[in-house]
Design an enzyme around this catalytic site. Structure first.
Site, mmCIF file in Angstrom:
data_model
loop_
_atom_site.group_PDB
_atom_site.id
_atom_site.type_symbol
_atom_site.label_atom_id
_atom_site.label_comp_id
_atom_site.label_asym_id
_atom_site.label_seq_id
_atom_site.Cartn_x
_atom_site.Cartn_y
_atom_site.Cartn_z
ATOM 1 C CB THR A 157 5.590 -8.702 -17.157
ATOM 2 O OG1 THR A 157 6.244 -9.339 -18.059
ATOM 3 C CG2 THR A 157 6.150 -8.592 -16.211
ATOM 4 N N PRO B 111 2.642 -9.837 -11.266
ATOM 5 C CG PRO B 111 1.831 -8.175 -9.679
ATOM 6 C CD PRO B 111 1.773 -9.017 -11.052
ATOM 7 C CB SER C 237 12.828 -14.184 -15.590
ATOM 8 O OG SER C 237 13.527 -13.277 -15.120
ATOM 9 C CB ILE D 206 1.214 -3.475 -19.140
ATOM 10 C CG1 ILE D 206 1.080 -4.988 -18.706
ATOM 11 C CG2 ILE D 206 0.750 -4.121 -21.006
ATOM 12 C CD1 ILE D 206 2.122 -6.049 -18.522
ATOM 13 C CG HIS E 68 30.710 13.241 -22.705
ATOM 14 N ND1 HIS E 68 30.897 12.057 -23.476
ATOM 15 C CD2 HIS E 68 29.763 13.542 -23.957
ATOM 16 C CE1 HIS E 68 30.411 12.646 -24.671
ATOM 17 N NE2 HIS E 68 29.261 13.325 -25.103
ATOM 18 N N GLY E 69 33.316 13.062 -18.935
ATOM 19 C CA GLY E 69 33.496 13.588 -17.730
ATOM 20 C C GLY E 69 32.366 14.529 -16.589
ATOM 21 C CD GLU F 62 10.365 -7.103 -25.965
ATOM 22 O OE1 GLU F 62 10.716 -7.947 -26.737
ATOM 23 O OE2 GLU F 62 9.655 -6.288 -26.360
HETATM 24 N N1 COS Z 1 8.893 -20.503 -29.724
HETATM 25 C C1 COS Z 1 7.905 -21.629 -29.122
HETATM 26 N N2 COS Z 1 7.611 -22.274 -28.667
HETATM 27 C C2 COS Z 1 8.447 -22.354 -27.467
HETATM 28 C C3 COS Z 1 9.605 -20.772 -27.675
HETATM 29 C C4 COS Z 1 9.109 -20.435 -28.470
HETATM 30 N N3 COS Z 1 10.767 -19.126 -28.870
HETATM 31 N N4 COS Z 1 10.770 -21.190 -26.801
HETATM 32 C C5 COS Z 1 10.005 -21.960 -25.317
HETATM 33 N N5 COS Z 1 8.765 -22.730 -26.876
HETATM 34 C C6 COS Z 1 7.871 -23.536 -26.124
HETATM 35 C C7 COS Z 1 8.874 -25.016 -25.427
HETATM 36 O O1 COS Z 1 8.895 -25.972 -26.798
HETATM 37 C C8 COS Z 1 7.743 -26.173 -24.741
HETATM 38 O O2 COS Z 1 6.713 -26.835 -25.824
HETATM 39 P P1 COS Z 1 6.460 -27.736 -24.798
HETATM 40 O O3 COS Z 1 6.058 -27.737 -24.362
HETATM 41 O O4 COS Z 1 5.621 -28.649 -26.256
HETATM 42 O O5 COS Z 1 7.494 -28.862 -24.770
HETATM 43 C C9 COS Z 1 7.216 -24.788 -24.450
HETATM 44 O O6 COS Z 1 7.157 -23.347 -25.149
HETATM 45 C C10 COS Z 1 7.639 -24.406 -22.363
HETATM 46 O O7 COS Z 1 9.102 -24.182 -23.416
HETATM 47 P P2 COS Z 1 10.210 -24.129 -21.892
HETATM 48 O O8 COS Z 1 10.197 -26.088 -21.006
HETATM 49 O O9 COS Z 1 11.400 -23.886 -22.123
HETATM 50 O O10 COS Z 1 9.793 -23.039 -20.590
HETATM 51 P P3 COS Z 1 10.131 -22.403 -19.331
HETATM 52 O O11 COS Z 1 9.097 -22.328 -18.091
HETATM 53 O O12 COS Z 1 11.456 -23.095 -18.568
HETATM 54 O O13 COS Z 1 10.383 -21.222 -19.979
HETATM 55 C C11 COS Z 1 11.601 -19.004 -20.496
HETATM 56 C C12 COS Z 1 11.652 -20.520 -20.510
HETATM 57 C C13 COS Z 1 12.458 -19.388 -19.479
HETATM 58 C C14 COS Z 1 13.134 -19.091 -21.545
HETATM 59 C C15 COS Z 1 10.221 -18.572 -20.451
HETATM 60 O O14 COS Z 1 9.947 -18.543 -19.139
HETATM 61 C C16 COS Z 1 11.397 -16.602 -20.346
HETATM 62 O O15 COS Z 1 11.781 -16.930 -21.988
HETATM 63 N N6 COS Z 1 10.700 -16.226 -19.354
HETATM 64 C C17 COS Z 1 11.337 -14.785 -19.737
HETATM 65 C C18 COS Z 1 9.649 -14.192 -19.986
HETATM 66 C C19 COS Z 1 10.072 -12.736 -20.801
HETATM 67 O O16 COS Z 1 10.921 -12.253 -21.199
HETATM 68 N N7 COS Z 1 9.544 -11.575 -19.614
HETATM 69 C C20 COS Z 1 9.241 -10.706 -20.636
HETATM 70 C C21 COS Z 1 8.277 -9.893 -20.412
HETATM 71 S S1 COS Z 1 7.334 -9.217 -22.053
HETATM 72 S S2 COS Z 1 8.113 -7.780 -21.708
#
Ligand code: COS
Length: 398
Positions: A126, A128, A132, A157, A339-340, A364
């Site tokens: 993550t 700034p 998402s 982090i 629990h009020g 996450e």
């Molecule tokens: N395991 C392995 N590969 C994965 C995967 C998984 N669970 N999820 C996605 N991928 C792969 C996809 O298959 C894709 O591969 P290809 O480029 O070969 O097609 C690639 O990663 C990109 O995936 P996608 O197109 O779905 O990416 P997006 O940018 O649309 O993002 C989300 C998808 C929104 C699901 C992702 O950005 C996300 O999870 N965001 C939240 C982040 C988060 O949880 N942050 C908290 C940080 S930790 S505290």
């Protein structure tokens, strides 16, 4: 279909329950009040084998499955979401990610230390401007002779100040989005790795160590690569499949704690000449909380089981995280109400549960992101088909 836990899974559950009660619970309220991350609690969980449960024996682990690990998260989450949050990062996002993607050298160097608690790990995705939308990170990875230079800022982090090793995600070309990202294993004593406590005070998870990290031309060799260059986004997402299971199972734990507190309170608190548990509105709240809890627990167990049996569970784990964290937040909301006035004070733990459940819905991957993962699984990729299918296309399909 067998819903029973195996003997080994029950033994791990007992071990975790004892650790939760003996080691974690005694400090939970004070850690929350003081905003303190307690290393001694982690050391003791390490001594009891809970940080190494899913690791192979060659790394000091006990080869336990993901169902067993989900029970650990649940039991620890039942008493302290901050410590459970530590665990999901240390075990799910870092150790299991190294197990999936690390070289023999990386595994041999870090897994025994992470599994015993001698080293702490953090996961630096993550930024700034990239929460998402994780593929939009701007921390740069630039080739430099036979190695790489990493530069950029990470924030929120977990374990960041205490960590000895960091999994760092950086991009060689932001225009390539996910395909430009590479993952690195970075010892935190590498020159240029700077960190400090996150500014501000968190709503919940106040006993967690949340850091902001600055990478100033941190130089690492090719031996720091985790997976291949350009594979970092897959590394990050697959680690989140482990981490999100930890959050979902932790939500089941705190949900159980809400129900336990409410049942106890409803049995003893008397108003209008009766215990409040004899009023139907209170009974409805307890019954709904209990039904939600059972559903959450089954979703979490299924997600863990799928990982153990098929090696993949992205959709199931997002479903479990979405449902379990939303249900836990509803339960905590109701627990404070039930629990009020007492629920409104830190004399009772439900106000901490209430604050902590907001974090579960966010980190996450927010509930919005889990919905995106689930919906994409339902819809599949756009295959360009232009016309609406015949009305009877699905008739007779199971
Ligand atoms: N395991 C392995 N590969 C994965 C995967 C998984 N669970 N999820 C996605 N991928 C792969 C996809 O298959 C894709 O591969 P290809 O480029 O070969 O097609 C690639 O990663 C990109 O995936 P996608 O197109 O779905 O990416 P997006 O940018 O649309 O993002 C989300 C998808 C929104 C699901 C992702 O950005 C996300 O999870 N965001 C939240 C982040 C988060 O949880 N942050 C908290 C940080 S930790 S505290």
């Amino acid at each position: 279909m067998d819903f029973a836990l195996s003997g080994r899974q029950r033994a791990v559950q007992d071990l975790a329950r004892r650790a939760a009660v003996e080691v974690v619970a005694p400090h939970a309220r004070e850690s929350d009040e003081r905003g303190e991350f307690r290393r001694e609690v982690i050391d003791e969980l390490g001594r009891r084998g809970l940080l190494a449960a899913p690791l192979p024996s060659q790394f000091g682990g006990s080869d336990d499955d993901n169902v067993a690990m989900s029970l650990v998260y649940e039991e620890i989450g039942r008493v302290d979401s901050s410590v459970r949050g530590f665990l999901a990062v240390q075990v799910g996002l870092v150790s299991q990610c190294l197990l999936d993607w690390g070289t023999e050298e990386q595994q041999a160097r870090w897994l025994p230390l992470l599994g015993s608690g001698a080293a702490i790990g953090c996961y630096c995705l993550t930024e700034p401007e990239a929460g998402s939308d994780a593929a939009s990170i701007s921390t740069s990875a630039t080739r430099d002779g036979d190695g790489w230079l990493l530069s950029g800022d990470k924030h929120w982090i977990t374990n960041g100040n205490a960590a000895d090793v960091a999994l760092v995600f950086a991009t060689s070309d932001p225009s390539m989005r996910s395909r430009g990202i590479t993952a690195f294993v970075v010892p935190t004593d590498t020159p240029g790795f700077e960190r400090e406590k996150m500014p501000g005070r968190e709503l919940g998870h106040r006993g967690s160590d949340h850091a902001t990290i600055r990478l100033r031309e941190v130089r690492v060799g090719n031996d720091a690569l985790l997976g291949k260059p350009g594979e970092g986004f897959k590394v990050a997402m697959s680690a989140l499949d482990h981490g999100r299971l930890g959050v979902a199972a932790g939500a089941v734990g705190v949900h159980q704690a809400c129900l336990d507190a409410c049942v106890e309170f409803a049995r003893h608190r008397r108003q209008f000449g009766r215990r409040i548990g004899d009023f139907e509105m209170i009974q409805a709240a307890l019954a709904d909380m209990s039904a939600d809890l059972e559903a959450s627990r089954l979703l979490v167990r299924r997600a863990a089981w799928l990982r153990d049996w098929t090696g993949s569970n992205t959709d199931a784990v997002s479903t479990a995280k979405l449902f379990a964290t939303e249900a836990a937040a509803r339960a905590a909301d109701q627990a404070v109400l039930l629990h009020g006035g007492r629920g409104y004070s830190n004399q009772f733990p439900v106000e901490r549960y209430f604050r902590d459940t907001k974090g579960l819905q966010i980190y996450e991957g927010t509930s919005h992101i889990q919905r995106i993962v689930v919906a994409r699984h339902l819809l599949g990729r756009d295959d360009g088909a232009g016309s609406v299918p015949d009305a009877d296309r699905n008739v007779g399909r199971p």
